[in-house]
Enzyme design. Sequence first.
Site, PDB file in Angstrom:
ATOM      1  N   SER A  80      -9.961  -0.832   7.064  1.00  0.00           N
ATOM      2  CA  SER A  80      -8.949  -0.241   5.618  1.00  0.00           C
ATOM      3  C   SER A  80      -9.045  -1.551   5.339  1.00  0.00           C
ATOM      4  O   SER A  80      -8.280  -1.659   3.825  1.00  0.00           O
ATOM      5  CB  SER A  80      -8.750   0.906   5.565  1.00  0.00           C
ATOM      6  OG  SER A  80      -9.088   2.057   5.728  1.00  0.00           O
ATOM      7  N   LYS A  92       0.916  -1.041  -0.376  1.00  0.00           N
ATOM      8  CA  LYS A  92      -0.147  -0.613   0.122  1.00  0.00           C
ATOM      9  C   LYS A  92       0.955   1.381   0.088  1.00  0.00           C
ATOM     10  O   LYS A  92       1.591   1.195   0.860  1.00  0.00           O
ATOM     11  CB  LYS A  92      -1.023  -0.390   1.095  1.00  0.00           C
ATOM     12  CG  LYS A  92      -2.048   0.871   1.447  1.00  0.00           C
ATOM     13  CD  LYS A  92      -2.595   0.923   2.803  1.00  0.00           C
ATOM     14  CE  LYS A  92      -4.027   1.776   2.326  1.00  0.00           C
ATOM     15  NZ  LYS A  92      -4.651   2.175   3.712  1.00  0.00           N
ATOM     16  N   SER A 116      -9.642   1.785   3.215  1.00  0.00           N
ATOM     17  CA  SER A 116      -9.004   3.156   2.169  1.00  0.00           C
ATOM     18  C   SER A 116      -8.093   1.827   1.402  1.00  0.00           C
ATOM     19  O   SER A 116      -7.592   2.446   0.710  1.00  0.00           O
ATOM     20  CB  SER A 116      -8.141   3.606   3.495  1.00  0.00           C
ATOM     21  OG  SER A 116      -6.484   3.568   3.508  1.00  0.00           O
TER      22      SER A 116
END
Length: 488
Positions: free
Chosen positions: A176, A77, A152
């Site tokens: 997330s 990420k 997210s």
Amino acid sequence: MSFNNKTIEELHNLLVSKEISATELTQATIDDIKAREEAVNAFVTVAEEAALAQAEAIDEKGIDADNLLSGIPFAVKDNISTDGILTTAASKMLYNYEPIFDATAVANAKAKDMIVIGKTNMDEFAMGGSGETSYYGATKNAWDHSKVPGGSSSGSAAAVASGQVRLSLGSDTGGSIRQPAAFNGIVGLKPTYGTVSRFGLIAFGSSLDQIGTFSQTVKENAQLLNVIASEDAKDSTSAPVRIADFTSKIGQDIKGMKIALPKEYLGEGIDPEVKETILDAAKHFEKLGATVEEVSLPHSKYGVAVYYIIASSEASSNLQRFDGIRYGFRAEDAKNLDDIYVNTRSQGFGDEVKRRIMLGTFSLSSGYYDAYYKKAGQVRTLIIQDFEKVFADYDLILGPTAPSVAFDLDTLNHDPVAMYLADLLTIPVNLAGLPGISIPAGFAQGLPVGLQLIGPKYSEETIYQAAAAFEATTDYHKQQPVIFGGDN
């Protein structure tokens, strides 16, 4: 040639037997990414040159036969620092930021000869629940490109679900990892707070943030967690790893296990088809020998309000460092120092980030601190106590990961409150610092439904045990979106 349908163990055997090299596997992964990237927009950066160089070095010294993940590519990420690879947090503010160090989780993986293939798209600074607040454009759901992938950690989930990579890292502050895992029909784990070092993670809510894992299967998820989990002197909140092998209970039956089903998790606001799917899953656990009983988590209904006060307050503090002085974006139309600060932050941050900074600043301001931030902390304690009462009698908690399946792109992003409520079922886990996993449990309206299993602190091996038992006796994890096979 694509290897995206091979398990980690199958890939390991191919590498050890030298039927393929780490370089060939890495190139095949890069090809898989390129073939699907236009459709899903899962990556901010594909580190092609660095990944191939790392793979060649691994081939030169040889695959470690005793290390299952040696030579295996994985995605990271874009709010997790990677040495020499852009780390933007999907924000204009960090569009050119290239760290000179690896986050501890990444360093641990690289120490086991895992290969960083690239950085995945996300909601800006991890603030969002749909993958739409990224400076680099929205990520698309792997199953239906007109739907959101969740957030997210949108890119990390979509990359695994679409067959671009087998494994990825994400971060989870209020759901997330688990919510995008649910929306994309894969496995996503948020570990106990402190299990994985936060050093090198661009901070959002420091008392809530936790790096975790995405995978196609439960066992592979545990295998990746084995690699990245560690106590770290560089993170004062990290804890000693209390489990030698997170896969240790996988394959054991769950007869006699006591599982709680909170009535609040199936109440108002839960899609009827999602509710039906979860109730069917509960019956399946009973067939496997577990006991499933209804319980109450009475303060969970306050979780969203508590979270958005605490997380936004912590974010308003953490994001003060982005000022145009030290690194990242700097506004050019500044006449003095104050202008640099104001213009840089006004132009560099997106709307959702600004909204949360303002909310957090307000909550911490003189005259409102007691009414909001202090009160939120008190209710957080009540939420923690609710969990403690349940776990005094039960091994795990079961429920849906999200109130609905993936929703249409460009719908809730104009309604912040509705977007925030999508995290209703995941937020309490972060507030209490507990581990939670989302696994595929069925389909509704043709889209994946995620089942969430929550355990007391440091119970990841029990969570994996129950999740693997469900997975082994269902085939939801074997069902793949069309794009996985390369067609779109």
